[in-house]
Every structure is written in structure tokens, then in C-alpha cells.
Scaffold this active site. Structure first.
Site, PDB file in Angstrom:
ATOM      1  N   SER A   1       0.876  -1.181   0.000  1.00  0.00           N
ATOM      2  CA  SER A   1       0.000   0.000   0.000  1.00  0.00           C
ATOM      3  C   SER A   1       0.906   1.221   0.000  1.00  0.00           C
ATOM      4  O   SER A   1       2.077   1.141   0.413  1.00  0.00           O
ATOM      5  CB  SER A   1      -0.847  -0.009   1.279  1.00  0.00           C
ATOM      6  OG  SER A   1      -1.455   1.259   1.485  1.00  0.00           O
TER       7      SER A   1
ATOM      8  N   TYR B   1      -2.491  -0.884  10.428  1.00  0.00           N
ATOM      9  CA  TYR B   1      -2.369  -1.081   8.979  1.00  0.00           C
ATOM     10  C   TYR B   1      -1.000  -0.605   8.479  1.00  0.00           C
ATOM     11  O   TYR B   1      -0.324  -1.319   7.722  1.00  0.00           O
ATOM     12  CB  TYR B   1      -3.497  -0.307   8.292  1.00  0.00           C
ATOM     13  CG  TYR B   1      -3.656  -0.557   6.808  1.00  0.00           C
ATOM     14  CD1 TYR B   1      -4.354  -1.669   6.336  1.00  0.00           C
ATOM     15  CD2 TYR B   1      -3.141   0.322   5.872  1.00  0.00           C
ATOM     16  CE1 TYR B   1      -4.539  -1.886   4.976  1.00  0.00           C
ATOM     17  CE2 TYR B   1      -3.314   0.116   4.508  1.00  0.00           C
ATOM     18  CZ  TYR B   1      -4.026  -0.984   4.064  1.00  0.00           C
ATOM     19  OH  TYR B   1      -4.206  -1.198   2.716  1.00  0.00           O
TER      20      TYR B   1
HETATM   21  P1  NAD Z   1     -11.491  -6.213  -0.405  1.00  0.00           P
HETATM   22  O1  NAD Z   1     -12.143  -6.074   0.919  1.00  0.00           O
HETATM   23  O2  NAD Z   1     -12.282  -6.019  -1.644  1.00  0.00           O
HETATM   24  O3  NAD Z   1     -10.767  -7.621  -0.494  1.00  0.00           O
HETATM   25  C1  NAD Z   1     -10.136  -8.203   0.609  1.00  0.00           C
HETATM   26  C2  NAD Z   1     -10.088  -9.699   0.383  1.00  0.00           C
HETATM   27  O4  NAD Z   1      -9.453 -10.302   1.521  1.00  0.00           O
HETATM   28  C3  NAD Z   1     -11.484 -10.335   0.258  1.00  0.00           C
HETATM   29  O5  NAD Z   1     -11.433 -11.367  -0.698  1.00  0.00           O
HETATM   30  C4  NAD Z   1     -11.702 -10.908   1.664  1.00  0.00           C
HETATM   31  O6  NAD Z   1     -12.629 -11.990   1.697  1.00  0.00           O
HETATM   32  C5  NAD Z   1     -10.294 -11.355   1.973  1.00  0.00           C
HETATM   33  N1  NAD Z   1     -10.072 -11.599   3.401  1.00  0.00           N
HETATM   34  C6  NAD Z   1     -10.306 -10.776   4.446  1.00  0.00           C
HETATM   35  N2  NAD Z   1     -10.003 -11.409   5.598  1.00  0.00           N
HETATM   36  C7  NAD Z   1      -9.568 -12.646   5.265  1.00  0.00           C
HETATM   37  C8  NAD Z   1      -9.108 -13.771   6.003  1.00  0.00           C
HETATM   38  N3  NAD Z   1      -9.036 -13.773   7.352  1.00  0.00           N
HETATM   39  N4  NAD Z   1      -8.748 -14.887   5.315  1.00  0.00           N
HETATM   40  C9  NAD Z   1      -8.822 -14.924   3.954  1.00  0.00           C
HETATM   41  N5  NAD Z   1      -9.245 -13.894   3.218  1.00  0.00           N
HETATM   42  C10 NAD Z   1      -9.613 -12.775   3.861  1.00  0.00           C
HETATM   43  O7  NAD Z   1     -10.259  -5.196  -0.351  1.00  0.00           O
HETATM   44  P2  NAD Z   1      -9.211  -4.664  -1.449  1.00  0.00           P
HETATM   45  O8  NAD Z   1      -9.283  -3.191  -1.399  1.00  0.00           O
HETATM   46  O9  NAD Z   1      -9.329  -5.374  -2.741  1.00  0.00           O
HETATM   47  O10 NAD Z   1      -7.853  -5.056  -0.722  1.00  0.00           O
HETATM   48  C11 NAD Z   1      -6.968  -6.030  -1.190  1.00  0.00           C
HETATM   49  C12 NAD Z   1      -5.571  -5.674  -0.696  1.00  0.00           C
HETATM   50  O11 NAD Z   1      -5.184  -4.414  -1.254  1.00  0.00           O
HETATM   51  C13 NAD Z   1      -5.450  -5.534   0.821  1.00  0.00           C
HETATM   52  O12 NAD Z   1      -4.241  -6.117   1.252  1.00  0.00           O
HETATM   53  C14 NAD Z   1      -5.416  -4.030   1.022  1.00  0.00           C
HETATM   54  O13 NAD Z   1      -4.751  -3.662   2.181  1.00  0.00           O
HETATM   55  C15 NAD Z   1      -4.669  -3.608  -0.233  1.00  0.00           C
HETATM   56  N6  NAD Z   1      -4.836  -2.202  -0.596  1.00  0.00           N
HETATM   57  C16 NAD Z   1      -6.071  -1.713  -0.895  1.00  0.00           C
HETATM   58  C17 NAD Z   1      -6.185  -0.371  -1.252  1.00  0.00           C
HETATM   59  C18 NAD Z   1      -7.495   0.225  -1.581  1.00  0.00           C
HETATM   60  O14 NAD Z   1      -7.572   1.463  -1.683  1.00  0.00           O
HETATM   61  N7  NAD Z   1      -8.556  -0.551  -1.805  1.00  0.00           N
HETATM   62  C19 NAD Z   1      -5.058   0.438  -1.297  1.00  0.00           C
HETATM   63  C20 NAD Z   1      -3.822  -0.097  -0.989  1.00  0.00           C
HETATM   64  C21 NAD Z   1      -3.728  -1.428  -0.643  1.00  0.00           C
END
Ligand code: NAD
Length: 261
Positions: free
Chosen positions: A143, A156
Site C-alpha cells: 500500500s 495497517y
Molecule cells: P477487499 O475487501 O475487496 O478484499 C479483501 C479480500 O481479503 C477479500 O477477498 C476478503 O474476503 C479477503 N479476506 C479478508 N479477511 C480474510 C481472512 N481472514 N482470510 C482470507 N481472506 C480474507 O479489499 P481490497 O481493497 O481489494 O484489498 C486487497 C488488498 O489491497 C489488501 O491487502 C489491502 O490492504 C490492499 N490495498 C487496498 C487499497 C485500496 O484502496 N482498496 C489500497 C492499498 C492497498
């Protein structure tokens, strides 16, 4: 279809960025193992779509990323049922927003387990398969918060900075084994995870929904536009190409200029 014959395991891929990775890999012919929580029927539909797109295997594994044994079992299952584990994407993540003196311990521990420790356990299980094959790609979704901080995100930011350090360390360990290890650091991507943190941020900072969107989330992004999951997945796909084999130990920003400020 340059990933034909390869298998990609993507943690947290039932929605958001993880699902975009799975779709990108399947479109290039990879077998994919998706993971995460969600509605069983919707997951089965997604699994079927991925298999149809790739013409290869698409498995769903419900491993909970807080459970080391389940993580190792998922990697071994992928190897057993598809023949290899060539690409590992550590992507599962959760978020909680609160000042440190009001941050619940259980929320902090869950963030560290899911966003950081799960990647360590998955790499530990996947690296032996990649060493034997003499080829591998490990990609973690870090991130912008692996590079800079924001208030109220202590757990985080701690986890994502750790993920960037883990990436560098394992990259050095496997540098001569044909395996690259990188992380991608998105800015704000429009996914359910971002949507879900809006109410907490409203409460923590006393703001309206519009103020959180414009003055907090996109305030950090000079482009004033959310990153898309497909833009992040396109970079992951490039990292799997032979042209990218010299890219290792890197932390690659896809953040609309956020961390340039
Ligand atoms: P999202 O909530 O759409 O997806 C998260 C995924 O993780 C889902 O499939 C969920 O079921 C799974 N998950 C959560 N807890 C779990 C567990 N205990 N075991 C197995 N699976 C689990 O979120 P996203 O935004 O697509 O995030 C994906 C990654 O990207 C994360 O690591 C997040 O920190 C990172 N990220 C997101 C952003 C953003 O702005 N959306 C920015 C930077 C980084």
C-alpha cells in the site's frame, strides 16, 4: 496466453484487487486458486468464470489467513491438484481506523495476522516449490501506507511497512533461484475495503461522507482519481513476464502520485 501451464495462488481474491489479479492471470491461461470470504454461490460463479476464461483449473480454497496451518494446506493443495505453485500473490487484507489509544487489541492483531503474517506463512510454504521449479513470482499487495503514514491507521501502516521489509528480505534469499519477490503499493483503489472504512473515518474525524471522499481519500492523490483494480493487476501481470525477471525486491507504487508528495 503466456501463463499457460502455470498456477497462481491469490489470497483474498473473492473481491476487489484480488479478484482483478485472478481475472488477469486466468485471461493469460493460468490455473488459479482463489481464496477469501463471501457468498458461496457468488464464489462458485466466479470460480466457473475463471476456469472458462483460462481453459485451466480454477480452485477455491477457504483458508482463513489468520490460521498458519490453513495457509500451508492451501499451498500444498494447489501444488497437488494443479501440479505446481508458480505465482503467489499475498493480497488478503483488512482495515480498521481509530486513534491508537482507542484501537481495539483484537482489531490490531487481526490486521497484523491477515495483512502481514499470512504473507510470511504463504511465502514459507510456496518458496520450496518455486526453488524446485527454478521459476517463481511472489507479489504482495502492500500500500502507499507501506511508504508513508496516515493518522488513525497504526496497525495497517505497521503491517504494510512490515510487508515491504519481508518482500526485500525474501527477494535477497531467492535472488539466484529464478524467483522474484516484489510488492505493489496502490494508493486509494475503489473497492469494498475503501467503501467500508468511510463510516469509521467519518466518526473518527467528524466528517461527512463527501468530505471523507474528497478531503481525506482523494486529498492524498494528486491525480484526484481512484486507482482501479485492473491497473494494479496489469502491473502484477507484467511482473510475471520474462522481461521483468530483473525486477526483484522492489516496492512499486501505483498511487496517482501520492508518495511523490
Ligand atoms: P477487499 O475487501 O475487496 O478484499 C479483501 C479480500 O481479503 C477479500 O477477498 C476478503 O474476503 C479477503 N479476506 C479478508 N479477511 C480474510 C481472512 N481472514 N482470510 C482470507 N481472506 C480474507 O479489499 P481490497 O481493497 O481489494 O484489498 C486487497 C488488498 O489491497 C489488501 O491487502 C489491502 O490492504 C490492499 N490495498 C487496498 C487499497 C485500496 O484502496 N482498496 C489500497 C492499498 C492497498
Amino acid at each position: 496466453m503466456f501463463l499457460k501451464g502455470k498456477t497462481a495462488v491469490i489470497t483474498g481474491s473473492t473481491s476487489g484487487i484480488g479478484l482483478a489479479y485472478a481475472r488477469a492471470f486466468a485471461a493469460e491461461g493460468a490455473s488459479v486458486v482463489i481464496n477469501g470470504f463471501g457468498d458461496a454461490a457468488a464464489i462458485e460463479t466466479t470460480r466457473g468464470e475463471l476456469a472458462a476464461a483460462s481453459g485451466a483449473a480454477a480452485l477455491y480454497d477457504a483458508a482463513d489467513m489468520t490460521q498458519p496451518d490453513a495457509i500451508a494446506a492451501m499451498i500444498e493443495r494447489a501444488a497437488r491438484e494443479t501440479g505446481s505453485v508458480d505465482i503467489l500473490v499475498n493480497n488478503a487484507g483488512v482495515q480498521h481506523v481509530a486513534p491508537i489509544d482507542q484501537f481495539p487489541d483484537d482489531k490490531m492483531l487481526a490486521i497484523v495476522q491477515i495483512n502481514l503474517l499470512s504473507a510470511w506463512y504463504a511465502m514459507k510454504a510456496a518458496v520450496p516449490h518455486m526453488k524446485v521449479a527454478g521459476w517463481g513470482r511472489i507479489i504482495s499487495t502492500a500500500s502507499a501506507h507501506s511508504l508513508v503514514a496516515s493518522p488513525n491507521k497504526s496497525a495497517y501502516v505497521m503491517a504494510k511497512h512490515g510487508l515491504a521489509g519481508l518482500t526485500k528480505t525474501v527477494a535477497l534469499e531467492v535472488a539466484q533461484a529464478g524467483v522474484t519477490v516484489n510488492c505493489i503499493s496502490p494508493g486509494y483503489v475503489w473497492t469494498p475495503l475503501v467503501e467500508a472504512q468511510i463510516p469509521d473515518t467519518m466518526a473518527a474525524r467528524g466528517l461527512t461522507r463527501e468530505q471523507v471522499m474528497n478531503d481525506v481519500l482523494l486529498a492524498a492523490q494528486p491525480t484526484k482519481a481512484f486507482v482501479t483494480p485492473e491497473q494494479v493487476a496489469a502491473l502484477a501481470l507484467f511482473l510475471c513476464r520474462d522481461e521483468a525477471k530483473a525486477i526483484t525486491g522492489a516496492n512499486l507504487s501505483v498511487d496517482g502520485g501520492w508518495t511523490a508528495m
